[in-house]
Design a protein around this motif. Structure first.
Motif, PDB file in Angstrom:
ATOM      1  N   LEU A  20       0.814  -1.384  -0.031  1.00  0.00           N
ATOM      2  CA  LEU A  20       0.033  -0.006   0.136  1.00  0.00           C
ATOM      3  C   LEU A  20       0.964   1.250   0.134  1.00  0.00           C
ATOM      4  CD1 LEU A  20      -2.889   0.909   0.264  1.00  0.00           C
ATOM      5  CD2 LEU A  20      -2.577   1.217   2.560  1.00  0.00           C
ATOM      6  N   THR A  21       0.788   2.174  -0.990  1.00  0.00           N
ATOM      7  CA  THR A  21       1.438   3.064  -1.207  1.00  0.00           C
ATOM      8  C   THR A  21       0.920   4.410  -1.181  1.00  0.00           C
ATOM      9  OG1 THR A  21       3.097   1.817  -2.590  1.00  0.00           O
ATOM     10  CG2 THR A  21       3.657   4.175  -2.585  1.00  0.00           C
ATOM     11  N   PHE A  22       1.283   5.473  -0.313  1.00  0.00           N
ATOM     12  CA  PHE A  22       0.777   6.742  -0.370  1.00  0.00           C
ATOM     13  C   PHE A  22       1.854   7.857  -0.717  1.00  0.00           C
ATOM     14  CE2 PHE A  22      -1.485   4.649   3.051  1.00  0.00           C
ATOM     15  CZ  PHE A  22      -2.743   5.359   3.016  1.00  0.00           C
ATOM     16  N   TYR A  23       1.426   8.694  -1.898  1.00  0.00           N
ATOM     17  CA  TYR A  23       2.336   9.447  -2.535  1.00  0.00           C
ATOM     18  C   TYR A  23       2.516  10.967  -2.096  1.00  0.00           C
ATOM     19  CZ  TYR A  23       2.416   5.376  -5.798  1.00  0.00           C
ATOM     20  OH  TYR A  23       2.553   4.394  -6.146  1.00  0.00           O
ATOM     21  N   PRO A  24       3.594  11.562  -1.955  1.00  0.00           N
ATOM     22  CA  PRO A  24       3.534  12.955  -1.405  1.00  0.00           C
ATOM     23  C   PRO A  24       3.325  13.969  -2.732  1.00  0.00           C
ATOM     24  CG  PRO A  24       5.886  12.182  -1.954  1.00  0.00           C
ATOM     25  CD  PRO A  24       4.655  10.886  -2.200  1.00  0.00           C
ATOM     26  N   LEU A  25       2.042  14.312  -2.475  1.00  0.00           N
ATOM     27  CA  LEU A  25       1.371  15.226  -3.470  1.00  0.00           C
ATOM     28  C   LEU A  25       0.876  16.620  -2.906  1.00  0.00           C
ATOM     29  CD1 LEU A  25      -0.916  12.571  -5.337  1.00  0.00           C
ATOM     30  CD2 LEU A  25       1.518  13.098  -5.748  1.00  0.00           C
ATOM     31  N   GLY A  26       1.425  16.928  -1.934  1.00  0.00           N
ATOM     32  CA  GLY A  26       0.777  18.171  -1.262  1.00  0.00           C
ATOM     33  C   GLY A  26      -0.598  17.906  -0.541  1.00  0.00           C
TER      34      GLY A  26
ATOM     35  N   GLU B  29      -4.330  13.636  -2.729  1.00  0.00           N
ATOM     36  CA  GLU B  29      -4.256  12.188  -2.297  1.00  0.00           C
ATOM     37  C   GLU B  29      -4.233  11.484  -3.645  1.00  0.00           C
ATOM     38  OE1 GLU B  29      -5.909   9.229   1.088  1.00  0.00           O
ATOM     39  OE2 GLU B  29      -6.693  11.285   0.751  1.00  0.00           O
ATOM     40  N   THR B  30      -3.417  10.342  -3.533  1.00  0.00           N
ATOM     41  CA  THR B  30      -3.491   9.290  -4.462  1.00  0.00           C
ATOM     42  C   THR B  30      -2.988   8.056  -3.628  1.00  0.00           C
ATOM     43  OG1 THR B  30      -2.924  10.552  -6.429  1.00  0.00           O
ATOM     44  CG2 THR B  30      -2.708   8.150  -6.542  1.00  0.00           C
ATOM     45  N   CYS B  31      -3.530   6.839  -3.595  1.00  0.00           N
ATOM     46  CA  CYS B  31      -3.143   5.650  -2.806  1.00  0.00           C
ATOM     47  C   CYS B  31      -3.241   4.640  -3.808  1.00  0.00           C
ATOM     48  CB  CYS B  31      -3.762   5.764  -1.546  1.00  0.00           C
ATOM     49  SG  CYS B  31      -3.531   4.373  -0.606  1.00  0.00           S
ATOM     50  N   LEU B  32      -2.295   3.805  -3.836  1.00  0.00           N
ATOM     51  CA  LEU B  32      -2.170   2.423  -4.579  1.00  0.00           C
ATOM     52  C   LEU B  32      -2.089   1.214  -3.796  1.00  0.00           C
ATOM     53  CD1 LEU B  32      -1.865   1.182  -7.459  1.00  0.00           C
ATOM     54  CD2 LEU B  32       0.568   1.454  -7.398  1.00  0.00           C
ATOM     55  N   LEU B  33      -3.178   0.371  -4.036  1.00  0.00           N
ATOM     56  CA  LEU B  33      -2.896  -0.899  -3.311  1.00  0.00           C
ATOM     57  C   LEU B  33      -2.742  -1.887  -4.438  1.00  0.00           C
ATOM     58  CD1 LEU B  33      -3.448  -3.054  -1.039  1.00  0.00           C
ATOM     59  CD2 LEU B  33      -6.085  -2.921  -1.564  1.00  0.00           C
ATOM     60  N   GLU B  34      -1.464  -2.803  -4.166  1.00  0.00           N
ATOM     61  CA  GLU B  34      -1.275  -3.856  -4.996  1.00  0.00           C
ATOM     62  C   GLU B  34      -1.338  -5.263  -4.253  1.00  0.00           C
ATOM     63  OE1 GLU B  34       2.299  -2.387  -7.581  1.00  0.00           O
ATOM     64  OE2 GLU B  34       2.510  -1.473  -5.579  1.00  0.00           O
TER      65      GLU B  34
END
Length: 364
Positions: free
Chosen positions: A5-11, A14-19
């Motif tokens: 599970l990855t949370f991205y630094p976008l200010g 929000e975007t979160c990817l579950l693989e």
């Protein structure tokens, strides 16, 4: 078997990817905020995800730009040839709220407007979509477009329901829907209110790991979720190992901000109860800017509350504070989830361990 599970630094976006272990990919929101300049420290999410040719699920929690920005340039969309090329990522199943699908106030939010068009196209053609909540206005919309309700009823998802997932996902995960509620999805004044709130439960042998995905949900909706869950003996669906902090660590996910809440805000009783549902060594993640007394959001009074009202072993992380010891730009927060639980990767970081407020007594 394991998942990431990855949370991205976008200010403040929000975007979160579950693989999943079988290669399936689920994306929770998409916000390509990086402007390409050398001074922009936000992550280039478009470049990062460009190698993924197809997502099993893409969910948009609500229709604000900080959860949809750039989506019309990145995804292959079936409703118009202008959004179709081999370089775009395809979506097997699109998840949106009924409020998003019905929203008529998107003129200044072009990406959300285009995603709305895709959602309507898929619902009209009865494929590749799940619509969350069933306000009366949805039934009227179906009637106006000569769509028989019975033909699409299986595509409409209600709060309090476990989603019927395809086998490719079902073996590793379960999704319980907490919100939006149908009666809160009419005459929306704030697009945050009907955000999707989900508990994603991941399976690894005998171990279950729970993620709470919250979008920009305000505390009033969280209060209602707790009341309804307790009344229906569904408290287990509010357990969490990873808590996606609502609304970029705004105080709005906790309570009203009174005059005395300058330093710390007191969550409502129900939100306090929700924060207490953390498992041992759980993590909270705020998709937000570096938190200072001046940012709004994120609010420092909210960060202090999240640290105070969870147990000492719960770790608070903010995406734009997740910076390597060597310095430079923030990097993604990545968790590996397996039969041993949740492991935070890239552990040689400055972030919360050096930037958090002084620990409370007993906190490690």
């Amino acid at each position: 078997m394991s998942q990431t599970l990855t949370f991205y630094p976008l200010g403040n976006a929000e975007t979160c990817l579950l693989e999943l272990g079988n290669g399936a990919k689920l994306l929770f929101d998409y916000a390509a905020m990086y402007d390409g300049s050398t001074t922009d420290t936000r992550y280039d999410i478009k470049k990062e995800l460009s190698t993924i040719k197809e997502f099993d699920v893409v969910m948009f929690s609500h229709a604000h730009d900080d959860h949809t920005h750039g989506a019309s340039e990145f995804f292959y969309l079936d409703h118009a040839k202008a959004y179709q090329s081999e370089s775009r990522a395809k979506i097997k199943e699109l998840w949106v709220s009924a409020a998003f699908l019905l929203d008529t106030d998107l003129e200044n939010q072009s990406d959300a407007k285009i995603i709305r068009a895709e959602a309507r196209h898929r619902l009209k053609n009865k494929y590749g979509i799940k619509v969350f909540a069933e306000p009366d206005s949805l039934e009227k919309w179906l009637t106006d477009h000569e769509i028989d309700y019975d033909d699409v009823s299986d595509l409409i998802i209600h709060a309090g329901q476990v989603i019927n997932l395809p086998d490719s996902l079902n073996e590793e995960m379960q999704v319980f829907v907490h919100a939006p509620f149908s009666d809160d999805s009419e005459d929306i004044q704030d697009k945050n209110d009907p955000s999707l709130v989900l508990q994603v439960r991941l399976f690894n042998n005998e171990r279950e790991t729970n993620l709470l995905i919250t979008g920009d949900t305000p505390y009033q909706v969280l209060d209602k979720i707790v009341d309804i869950s307790q009344a229906n003996s569904n408290e287990s669906f509010l357990a969490w190992d990873i808590y996606d902090i609502p609304h970029h660590c705004s105080y709005t996910g906790l309570n009203e901000k009174g005059e005395k809440a300058v330093r710390i805000i007191t969550p409502t009783d129900n939100v306090q109860w929700l924060l207490e549902q953390a498992t041992t060594n759980a993590h909270m993640v705020a998709s937000c800017l570096k938190i200072t007394e001046e940012t709004s959001p994120p609010h420092m009074c909210a960060k202090r509350a999240y640290e105070k009202y969870t147990s000492p072993d719960v770790k608070f992380l903010a995406t734009m504070e997740h910076i390597p010891f060597s310095g430079g730009k923030p990097t993604p927060i990545k968790f590996v989830i397996d039969s041993f639980g949740v492991t935070l990767k890239q552990d040689r970081m400055q972030e919360v361990y050096f930037k958090k407020s002084a620990p409370r007594a007993g906190k490690q």
